[in-house]
Design a protein around this motif. Structure first.
Motif, PDB file in Angstrom:
ATOM      1  N   UNK A 167       0.774  -1.256  -0.048  1.00  0.00           N
ATOM      2  CA  UNK A 167       0.212   0.056   0.208  1.00  0.00           C
ATOM      3  C   UNK A 167       0.888   1.182   0.256  1.00  0.00           C
ATOM      4  N   UNK A 168       1.883   1.119   0.797  1.00  0.00           N
ATOM      5  CA  UNK A 168       2.804   2.437   0.688  1.00  0.00           C
ATOM      6  C   UNK A 168       3.477   2.575  -0.767  1.00  0.00           C
ATOM      7  N   UNK A 169       3.942   1.539  -1.189  1.00  0.00           N
ATOM      8  CA  UNK A 169       4.430   1.538  -2.639  1.00  0.00           C
ATOM      9  C   UNK A 169       3.639   2.078  -3.831  1.00  0.00           C
ATOM     10  N   UNK A 170       2.299   1.705  -3.388  1.00  0.00           N
ATOM     11  CA  UNK A 170       1.513   2.129  -4.356  1.00  0.00           C
ATOM     12  C   UNK A 170       0.726   3.535  -4.186  1.00  0.00           C
ATOM     13  N   UNK A 171       1.196   3.992  -3.092  1.00  0.00           N
ATOM     14  CA  UNK A 171       0.776   5.596  -2.781  1.00  0.00           C
ATOM     15  C   UNK A 171      -0.569   5.403  -2.113  1.00  0.00           C
ATOM     16  N   UNK A 172      -1.171   4.317  -1.649  1.00  0.00           N
ATOM     17  CA  UNK A 172      -2.314   4.403  -0.798  1.00  0.00           C
ATOM     18  C   UNK A 172      -2.266   4.552   0.549  1.00  0.00           C
ATOM     19  N   UNK A 173      -0.874   4.454   1.019  1.00  0.00           N
ATOM     20  CA  UNK A 173      -0.805   4.914   2.287  1.00  0.00           C
ATOM     21  C   UNK A 173       0.484   6.039   1.953  1.00  0.00           C
TER      22      UNK A 173
END
Ligand code: BES
Ligand code: ZN
Ligand code: ZN
Length: 497
Positions: A46-52
Motif C-alpha cells: 500500500x505504501x509503494x502504491x501510494x495508498x498509504x
C-alpha cells in the motif's frame, strides 16, 4: 483524556491505531513490521502504491477487516525524517485530530514512538500532541439552530509508551492548548455578550479557580485614582468601565514582578473619528490582548511557575453619544501626563496608558503589553507575524526565543528619537495620541513607551494575528488566541536580568 499504555498487543480493541510514517522508513521495523506481517506484507504494498501516503500531514486510513484488535489503522504522513520540524509535527497531529473528530470516535490509540526523530524526542512528541488536540478541534459555540443529534466526542487517547514521564508533557501541552481556546472564545464573543462587566466576571472566576488575588476597579475608583485616559474612552458609553487586576504570587517576596497588560476594548466604533462601514465589522475582537493575558493566566494557574505576575486589563467599549470624548479634547492620564486627543479611534493607547501605569503601581518591574492596536501593523507585517517594540533588547530576546518554540512569530519595529519627538509635538499637551498615518504602528508603541519610562518593556501589536479569516491545521477561522502560549511560557521560563 490521556492514558499511557506500557504494553500493547495487536489484539487490543481500539477504534483506530495511529501510526506515524516517514518517507523511506522501509524496511519496516518494530510495530510496522509486525503489522505488515499480520497483513501478509500488504501494508508495504500500500505504501509503494501510494495508498498509504508518507508526505507531510497526509492521513491515510486502512480498515483492518478484523485482522487486528484495532478496527482501523490511521497513518500520519511525516515526510522526510531529517526535515520534520516541531511545528509541522504539531500541524500533522492537528490534521489527524480533525479527522478523528469527523469520524466521531470516542477513543484512539497512538503509537507514540513512531513519531520520534533524531531531533524530536518522545517527551516533545507527547507535548506537541497534547497541545494539538484541543487546538485543532476547537469550535466556537455558535448561535445557529442545531439538529437534534447527540454529538459524540473523543474521550480517551491511549498512548503506547514505556516512558511514564510523557504524562506530564501531555498534560502541559493540553493546558496550553485549552487556555488558547479560552482566549479564542473571548475574542469570538460579540460585544453585546462580552461587555467590560462580563470580562471582569470571567477574570474573577479565573481568580477564584486558581487562588489569584484580584481587584476590579469601578468608575468611581478610577476617578479617585485619576485614570483620565481610560475614563475618556469610556465617556460615551452606558457600559461601566473596569480595570481588572489579577495577581499570581509564585515567590515568597513580591519581587521581579512581570506585568501583563492587555487591551480590553470590547467594541471599537472609532468614536467621533468613526470607522468606515467595512472597517467597523469585526471590532468585537478589539479585546484580543485582554484575552491573551487571561489565557496566559489560566496556564499560569495550572502550571504554577516560580515567578510573580500581575495581569492588568483596562476594559470598556469605545462608542459615540452626546457624552463621548471628542477630537481636540485634552485629558490627563493617571501618571499626570496630559494628552491631546487628535483621533478618538486611537483609543487603545489611551486605555493602555493607564493600564501600564497601574501595573507599575502594583509593583511590575517588567512590562509586556498586548493589544490589537493598529491597522498599520497589518500593513507592515501581515497576519502571520506579531509586531513588537521594546526598550530592552535582552528582555525582548527572551521573548523571541520563546516565540520560536511556541510557533508564534514576532518581529521588532524600531523607535527613534524623531519618533519620540512626533508623539510629543502637541502644542497644548505633553503627548498627542495620533501624530499622523506615517508609521502609525510605531507611533502607537512610542506613545506607550512614554508611560513605561525606565521599566523594561515589550509591546506586542496583535491587530493582524489575533484573528484569522481562514481555517488552519490548528485553528478554525476567527479568534486565534495568539500570544497565550508565548506569554505563559515566557513567565514559566523567565530569568530576571
Ligand atoms: N482597534 C484598532 C486597530 C485594529 C484595526 C485592530 C484593524 C484590528 C484590526 C485601533 O483602535 C485603531 O483604530 N487604530 C487606528 C489608529 C489610527 C487612528 C492612528 C488605526 O489603526 O487605523
Ligand atoms: Zn480604534
Ligand atoms: Zn481599538
Amino acid at each position: 483524556m490521556f492514558t499511557v499504555l506500557e504494553e500493547y498487543d495487536f489484539q487490543k480493541d481500539t477504534e483506530a491505531l495511529v501510526i506515524g510514517i516517514f518517507h523511506q522508513n522501509q524496511p519496516f521495523k518494530g510495530l510496522l513490521e509486525e503489522l505488515n506481517q499480520a497483513f501478509d506484507g500488504h501494508l508495504m504494498n500500500l505504501v509503494k502504491a501510494g495508498d498509504i501516503e508518507v508526505g507531510e500531514k497526509k492521513i491515510s486510513i486502512v480498515h483492518t477487516l478484523g485482522k487486528t484488535g484495532a478496527k482501523r489503522l490511521f497513518f500520519v504522513g511525516l515526510g522526510r525524517q531529517k526535515e520534520l520540524t516541531e511545528e509541522t509535527l504539531k500541524e500533522a497531529f492537528g490534521v489527524l485530530f480533525k479527522k478523528v473528530k469527523a469520524t466521531q470516535f470516542k477513543e484512539v490509540t497512538v503509537a507514540l514512538h513512531t513519531f520520534v526523530t533524531d531531533s524530536i524526542e518522545e517527551a516533545k512528541v507527547a507535548r506537541l500532541l497534547g497541545e494539538a488536540q484541543p487546538l485543532s478541534t476547537y469550535e466556537f459555540e455558535h448561535y445557529k439552530k442545531r439538529p437534534n443529534v447527540p454529538d459524540k466526542q473523543l474521550e480517551s487517547i491511549k498512548l503506547i509508551s514505556k516512558n511514564q514521564e510523557i504524562k506530564k508533557e501531555l498534560h502541559t501541552g493540553y493546558t496550553y492548548g485549552k487556555a488558547t481556546n479560552s482566549a479564542r472564545t473571548l475574542v469570538n464573543l460579540p460585544s453585546n455578550m462580552l461587555t467590560a462587566t462580563h470580562l471582569a466576571q470571567y477574570a474573577v472566576e479565573l481568580a477564584r479557580k486558581y487562588g489569584f488575588e484580584y481587584e476590579i476597579l469601578e468608575k468611581a475608583d478610577m476617578e479617585t485614582l485619576g485614570m483620565g485616559a481610560l475614563l475618556a474612552v469610556n465617556q460615551g458609553s452606558v457600559e461601566p468601565p473596569k480595570m481588572i487586576v489579577l495577581k499570581y504570587k509564585g515567590k515568597e517576596e513580591w519581587e521581579d514582578v512581570i506585568g501583563l497588560v492587555g487591551k480590553g476594548i470590547t467594541f471599537d466604533t472609532g468614536g467621533y473619528s468613526i470607522k468606515s462601514k467595512a472597517g467597523i465589522v469585526g471590532m468585537k475582537t478589539d479585546m484580543g490582548g485582554a484575552a491573551a493575558v487571561l489565557g496566559a493566566m489560566e496556564v499560569i494557574g495550572e502550571t504554577k511557575p516560580k515567578q510573580n505576575v500581575v495581569a492588568v486589563i483596562p476594559s470598556t467599549d469605545n462608542v459615540i453619544s452626546a457624552t463621548a470624548f471628542k477630537p481636540d479634547d485634552v485629558i490627563t492620564a493617571m501618571n499626570g501626563k496630559t494628552i491631546e486627543v487628535l483621533n478618538t479611534d486611537a483609543e487603545g493607547r489611551l486605555a493602555l496608558a493607564d493600564g501600564l501605569t497601574y501595573a507599575k503601581y502594583h509593583g511590575a518591574r517588567y512590562l509586556i503589553d498586548v493589544a490589537t492596536l493598529t491597522g498599520g501593523v497589518i500593513v507592515a507585517l501581515g497576519t502571520e507575524t506579531t509586531g513588537a517594540m521594546t526598550n530592552d533588547q535582552a528582555f525582548f530576546q527572551q521573548l523571541v526565543q520563546i516565540s520560536k518554540m511556541t510557533g508564534e512569530p514576532v518581529w521588532q519595529l524600531p523607535i527613534t528619537e524623531r519618533d519620540r519627538k512626533r508623539v510629543q509635538n502637541s502644542k497644548v499637551a505633553d503627548l498627542n495620541n495620533s501624530p499622523g498615518r506615517e508609521g502609525h504602528a510605531i507611533m502607537a508603541g512610542t506613545f506607550l513607551e512614554a508611560f513605561v519610562e525606565n521599566t523594561p518593556w515589550i509591546h506586542l501589536d496583535i491587530a493582524g494575528t489575533a484573528t484569522s479569516t481562514t481555517e488552519r491545521a490548528l485553528s478554525p477561522a476567527g479568534g486565534t488566541g495568539v500570544m497565550v502560549r508565548t506569554l505563559s511560557m515566557l513567565v514559566n521560563e523567565f530569568k530576571p536580568e
